[in-house]
Design an enzyme around this catalytic site. Structure first.
Site, PDB file in Angstrom:
ATOM      1  N   ASP A 109       0.844  -1.183   0.000  1.00  0.00           N
ATOM      2  CA  ASP A 109       0.000   0.000   0.000  1.00  0.00           C
ATOM      3  C   ASP A 109       0.879   1.230   0.000  1.00  0.00           C
ATOM      4  OD1 ASP A 109      -2.403   1.351  -0.169  1.00  0.00           O
ATOM      5  OD2 ASP A 109      -2.806   1.303   1.985  1.00  0.00           O
ATOM      6  N   GLY A 110       0.364   2.268  -0.609  1.00  0.00           N
ATOM      7  CA  GLY A 110       1.007   3.567  -0.592  1.00  0.00           C
ATOM      8  C   GLY A 110       0.029   4.570  -0.028  1.00  0.00           C
TER       9      GLY A 110
END
Length: 156
Positions: A9-10
């Site tokens: 995830d970012g």
């Protein structure tokens, strides 16, 4: 080949703004978590970078199921957009250049090294590992010790 699951995830605080990545790697009973924050970047860049960091962590070619809540990332790979952009000299169409080219160029050789299946998961839902990655990415932003996303900053 070892079979590995990678969750990524970012996150960004503002877009653009400070950003972070969170990665969880799972192999049999082994678990590794990776996170890092960046001073100025975009959410899409962090989503791609999280996948890159996860794959770069692997020491040998592996069969990978990579989970991401980024449609941009998953569709760009699974629908062949990135391959088409590269073949068109990094143009999305006749007028619009592709963005995040530096990261796509870093990701493509990793996809050639590993056998990677990208799987989209709904963000902020009931996927425990995706939620953990989100927590890692956001904590990395808050923790300080932020790196510079030099390619993004130089492109502005």
């Amino acid at each position: 080949m070892k079979s590995i699951e990678i969750y990524t995830d970012g996150a960004c605080s503002g877009n653009p703004g400070p950003g972070g990545i969170g990665v969880v790697l799972l192999y049999d009973e082994h678990r590794k978590e990776v996170s890092q924050g960046y001073t100025l970047t975009t959410n899409n860049r962090m989503e791609i970078l999280a996948a890159i960091v996860g794959l770069e962590t692997l020491k040998e070619p592996c069969a990978v199921r990579l989970y991401s809540d980024s449609r941009y990332l998953v569709d760009a790979i699974e629908k062949g957009w990135v391959v088409r952009w590269k073949a068109n000299n990094w143009m999305r169409n006749k007028k619009d250049p592709a963005v995040n080219v530096d990261l796509w160029q870093r990701l493509l050789p990793l996809l050639a090294k590993h056998s990677v299946e990208f799987i989209w998961v709904r963000g902020h839902a009931d996927n425990i590992e995706n939620n953990r990655c989100d927590t890692l990415a956001r904590a990395a932003i808050s923790a300080g010790n932020l790196l510079s996303d030099i390619e993004y900053e130089e492109s502005r």
